[in-house]
Design an enzyme around this catalytic site. Structure first.
Site, PDB file in Angstrom:
ATOM      1  N   TYR A   1      -0.861  -0.599   9.927  1.00 14.87           N
ATOM      2  CA  TYR A   1      -1.053  -0.999   8.532  1.00 14.87           C
ATOM      3  C   TYR A   1       0.180  -0.638   7.685  1.00 14.87           C
ATOM      4  O   TYR A   1       0.657  -1.450   6.881  1.00 14.87           O
ATOM      5  CB  TYR A   1      -2.301  -0.283   8.028  1.00 14.87           C
ATOM      6  CG  TYR A   1      -2.739  -0.604   6.623  1.00 14.87           C
ATOM      7  CD1 TYR A   1      -3.362  -1.810   6.326  1.00 14.87           C
ATOM      8  CD2 TYR A   1      -2.555   0.321   5.597  1.00 14.87           C
ATOM      9  CE1 TYR A   1      -3.794  -2.080   5.033  1.00 14.87           C
ATOM     10  CE2 TYR A   1      -2.992   0.064   4.311  1.00 14.87           C
ATOM     11  CZ  TYR A   1      -3.606  -1.146   4.035  1.00 14.87           C
ATOM     12  OH  TYR A   1      -4.028  -1.411   2.757  1.00 14.87           O
TER      13      TYR A   1
ATOM     14  N   LYS B   1       2.535  -3.233   5.734  1.00 15.94           N
ATOM     15  CA  LYS B   1       2.624  -3.177   4.266  1.00 15.94           C
ATOM     16  C   LYS B   1       4.061  -2.966   3.800  1.00 15.94           C
ATOM     17  O   LYS B   1       4.440  -3.436   2.712  1.00 15.94           O
ATOM     18  CB  LYS B   1       1.699  -2.075   3.721  1.00 15.94           C
ATOM     19  CG  LYS B   1       0.215  -2.436   3.810  1.00 15.94           C
ATOM     20  CD  LYS B   1      -0.102  -3.772   3.157  1.00 15.94           C
ATOM     21  CE  LYS B   1      -1.545  -3.952   2.761  1.00 15.94           C
ATOM     22  NZ  LYS B   1      -1.835  -5.318   2.284  1.00 15.94           N
TER      23      LYS B   1
ATOM     24  N   SER C   1       0.847  -1.196   0.000  1.00 14.86           N
ATOM     25  CA  SER C   1       0.000   0.000   0.000  1.00 14.86           C
ATOM     26  C   SER C   1       0.879   1.240   0.000  1.00 14.86           C
ATOM     27  O   SER C   1       1.961   1.251   0.612  1.00 14.86           O
ATOM     28  CB  SER C   1      -0.875   0.006   1.255  1.00 14.86           C
ATOM     29  OG  SER C   1      -1.521   1.255   1.376  1.00 14.86           O
TER      30      SER C   1
HETATM   31  N1  LIG Z   1      -8.821  -0.718  -1.440  1.00 18.19           N
HETATM   32  C1  LIG Z   1      -7.703  -0.011  -1.514  1.00 18.19           C
HETATM   33  O1  LIG Z   1      -7.701   1.140  -1.996  1.00 18.19           O
HETATM   34  C2  LIG Z   1      -6.410  -0.592  -1.046  1.00 18.19           C
HETATM   35  C3  LIG Z   1      -5.288   0.242  -1.001  1.00 18.19           C
HETATM   36  C4  LIG Z   1      -4.065  -0.290  -0.640  1.00 18.19           C
HETATM   37  C5  LIG Z   1      -3.962  -1.632  -0.328  1.00 18.19           C
HETATM   38  N2  LIG Z   1      -5.076  -2.431  -0.350  1.00 18.19           N
HETATM   39  C6  LIG Z   1      -4.913  -3.835  -0.017  1.00 18.19           C
HETATM   40  O2  LIG Z   1      -5.587  -4.651  -0.950  1.00 18.19           O
HETATM   41  C7  LIG Z   1      -6.045  -5.841  -0.298  1.00 18.19           C
HETATM   42  C8  LIG Z   1      -7.537  -6.031  -0.538  1.00 18.19           C
HETATM   43  O3  LIG Z   1      -8.215  -4.943   0.047  1.00 18.19           O
HETATM   44  P1  LIG Z   1      -9.748  -4.569  -0.249  1.00 18.19           P
HETATM   45  O4  LIG Z   1      -9.785  -3.104  -0.421  1.00 18.19           O
HETATM   46  O5  LIG Z   1     -10.300  -5.453  -1.299  1.00 18.19           O
HETATM   47  O6  LIG Z   1     -10.391  -4.898   1.185  1.00 18.19           O
HETATM   48  P2  LIG Z   1     -11.764  -5.635   1.577  1.00 18.19           P
HETATM   49  O7  LIG Z   1     -11.978  -5.309   3.010  1.00 18.19           O
HETATM   50  O8  LIG Z   1     -12.841  -5.297   0.602  1.00 18.19           O
HETATM   51  O9  LIG Z   1     -11.418  -7.171   1.404  1.00 18.19           O
HETATM   52  C9  LIG Z   1     -10.500  -7.840   2.240  1.00 18.19           C
HETATM   53  C10 LIG Z   1     -10.975  -9.264   2.426  1.00 18.19           C
HETATM   54  O10 LIG Z   1     -10.016  -9.940   3.263  1.00 18.19           O
HETATM   55  C11 LIG Z   1     -10.759 -10.808   4.108  1.00 18.19           C
HETATM   56  N3  LIG Z   1      -9.977 -11.146   5.301  1.00 18.19           N
HETATM   57  C12 LIG Z   1      -9.708 -10.363   6.368  1.00 18.19           C
HETATM   58  N4  LIG Z   1      -9.000 -11.035   7.274  1.00 18.19           N
HETATM   59  C13 LIG Z   1      -8.790 -12.279   6.772  1.00 18.19           C
HETATM   60  C14 LIG Z   1      -8.126 -13.417   7.253  1.00 18.19           C
HETATM   61  N5  LIG Z   1      -7.509 -13.427   8.454  1.00 18.19           N
HETATM   62  N6  LIG Z   1      -8.097 -14.538   6.471  1.00 18.19           N
HETATM   63  C15 LIG Z   1      -8.734 -14.551   5.276  1.00 18.19           C
HETATM   64  N7  LIG Z   1      -9.393 -13.491   4.776  1.00 18.19           N
HETATM   65  C16 LIG Z   1      -9.421 -12.362   5.525  1.00 18.19           C
HETATM   66  C17 LIG Z   1     -12.015 -10.024   4.456  1.00 18.19           C
HETATM   67  O11 LIG Z   1     -13.048 -10.886   4.926  1.00 18.19           O
HETATM   68  C18 LIG Z   1     -12.336  -9.345   3.124  1.00 18.19           C
HETATM   69  O12 LIG Z   1     -13.262 -10.104   2.360  1.00 18.19           O
HETATM   70  C19 LIG Z   1      -5.677  -5.684   1.174  1.00 18.19           C
HETATM   71  O13 LIG Z   1      -4.444  -6.335   1.423  1.00 18.19           O
HETATM   72  C20 LIG Z   1      -5.508  -4.205   1.322  1.00 18.19           C
HETATM   73  O14 LIG Z   1      -4.678  -3.865   2.400  1.00 18.19           O
HETATM   74  C21 LIG Z   1      -6.299  -1.941  -0.697  1.00 18.19           C
END
Ligand SMILES: NC(=O)c1ccc[n+]([C@@H]2O[C@H](COP(=O)([O-])OP(=O)(O)OC[C@H]3O[C@@H](n4cnc5c(N)ncnc54)[C@H](O)[C@@H]3O)[C@@H](O)[C@H]2O)c1
Length: 300
Positions: free
Chosen positions: A161, A165, A148
Site C-alpha cells: 500500500y 501510494k 496516504s
Molecule cells: N480511510 C482512511 O483513513 C484513508 C487513509 C489514507 C488513504 N485513504 C485512501 O482513500 C481512498 C478511499 O478509502 P476509504 O477509506 O473510503 O475506503 P473504503 O474501503 O471505504 O472504500 C473504497 C471503495 O473502493 C472500492 N473499490 C475497491 N477496488 C475497486 C476497483 N478495482 N474498482 C472500483 N472500485 C473499487 C471498494 O468497493 C470501496 O467501495 C482509498 O484510496 C484509500 O487508500 C483512506
C-alpha cells in the site's frame, strides 16, 4: 451556481466510504457525477454505485453508475466512456478506489502485492490515461488522487500500500508536468477517515486501541470540500501539490528536495563516504516512525 457547476466528474470507489461522500458533495456542488465502484451489497446484490446514484438523484443531483473495476485498462476506459456517453464530456477524475492487504513485508505474498498495486497505482494510471486525450484536446481538466501518510511518512505492515501510494504521488507530479501546457492540473490528498478500510485496523494493544478510538471520530465527509475545491476553477493555479484532511484539520505537505550536499573534486571512495559524507548528513536523518507518531493530538 455550485463550485463545480456542470463539470463532469468521475469518482472511483464511490460506492462507500470517502468516495461516496465525494460523489454526493460533487453533485451537491453542481457536478454531473459518474459514480464508480465494482462492489455489490452482500445481501441484496445491488451495486453500491447504484445506491449512491439513487441518493444523489433523490437530493436533486445528476449521476450515473459505472460498475467496473479501475484495475484493468479496458474497464477503466469504460468508466471514462460512461461519462462521455451520459454527459458528453469529462472534466475531472478522482482516483479514490482502494483496497488493503496488510502483511509484514517478510510474509507478504506476490498476490497481496499485486492486488494492491493493481487497484491503487495501476488503476490510477489507467483512469488517468483514459481521460488524458480528452483533457488534452479540450485544454482543460483536473485529477485528484488519494495518497496516504502510510506512503508519505510510513506505516507498519503496508509495504504494498505504501509503495502504491508513493507511486501515485510520482504519477501526479508527472501528470502536472506533462499536462501543464494543456491547462490540466493534478493534485493529491492524504485523508484520515473512519471507513470500512480503517475499520480493519487491528486494535489489540492499548496503543492500537487508542489509535482506533481517534480514527472513529474522523468523518469521511470532512475530506470532500478539499476534493471539490481542487476540481474547481478556483484552484486553477494549484497543481503538483499534496494536501491532507484529518477531521477539522487541513494540511499542506512538503515534498522531497535535496537537503545537504558535499563535493570532492576527485570523487568518493566507500571509506570517504563513511568518514566524511555520512557524519555530515546524519544530523539531518529522519526517524523511521509510523505516521501516527506525527499526529499524536486529537483533531476534533
Ligand atoms: N480511510 C482512511 O483513513 C484513508 C487513509 C489514507 C488513504 N485513504 C485512501 O482513500 C481512498 C478511499 O478509502 P476509504 O477509506 O473510503 O475506503 P473504503 O474501503 O471505504 O472504500 C473504497 C471503495 O473502493 C472500492 N473499490 C475497491 N477496488 C475497486 C476497483 N478495482 N474498482 C472500483 N472500485 C473499487 C471498494 O468497493 C470501496 O467501495 C482509498 O484510496 C484509500 O487508500 C483512506
Amino acid at each position: 451556481m455550485g463550485m463545480v457547476q456542470d463539470k463532469v466528474v468521475v469518482v472511483t470507489g464511490a460506492g462507500a466510504g470517502i468516495g461516496r461522500d465525494f460523489a454526493k458533495a460533487f453533485a451537491a456542488n453542481g457536478a454531473k457525477v459518474v459514480v464508480n465502484d465494482l462492489a455489490r451489497d452482500k445481501e441484496s446484490g445491488q451495486a453500491l454505485a447504484e445506491s449512491v446514484v439513487a441518493e444523489i438523484r433523490e437530493a436533486g443531483g445528476q449521476a450515473v453508475a459505472a460498475v467496473e473495476s479501475v484495475a484493468e485498462w479496458d474497464s477503466a476506459h469504460k468508466i471514462v466512456q460512461a461519462a462521455l456517453d451520459s454527459f458528453g464530456r469529462i472534466d475531472c477524475i478522482v482516483n479514490n478506489a482502494g483496497i488493503v492487504r496488510d502483511r509484514f513485508i517478510f510474509n507478504m505474498s506476490k498476490e497481496e502485492w499485486q492486488a494492491v498495486v493493481d487497484v491503487h497505482l495501476n488503476g490510477s494510471f489507467y483512469m488517468t490515461r483514459a481521460a488524458a486525450p480528452h483533457f488534452k484536446s479540450q485544454e482543460s481538466g483536473s485529477y485528484v488522487h488519494m495518497t496516504s501518510t502510510s506512503g508519505l511518512i510510513g506505516n507498519l505492515g503496508q509495504g504494498n500500500y505504501s509503495a502504491a501510494k508513493m507511486g501515485i504521488v510520482g504519477l501526479s507530479k508527472s501528470i502536472a508536468l506533462d499536462m501543464a501546457r494543456f491547462k490540466v492540473r493534478s493534485n493529491c490528498i492524504a485523508p484520515w477517515a473512519w471507513t470500512a478500510m480503517t475499520a480493519g485496523i487491528p486494535a489489540d494493544t492499548p496503543e492500537e486501541k487508542a489509535r482506533v478510538e481517534k480514527l472513529k471520530k474522523m468523518e469521511s465527509a470532512k475530506i470532500a470540500p478539499l476534493a471539490v475545491y481542487l476540481a474547481s476553477d478556483r484552484a486553477d493555479k494549484v497543481s503538483g501539490q499534496i494536501f491532507g484532511v484529518r477531521a477539522n484539520e487541513i494540511y499542506f505537505f512538503s515534498q522531497i528536495r535535496m537537503m545537504r550536499s558535499m563535493h570532492r573534486g576527485d570523487g568518493w571512495t566507500p571509506e570517504m563516504i563513511a568518514d566524511e559524507a555520512m557524519p555530515a548528513f546524519e544530523a539531518s536523518f529522519f526517524d523511521n516512525v509510523p505516521s501516527m507518531k506525527l499526529t499524536p493530538w486529537d483533531p476534533v
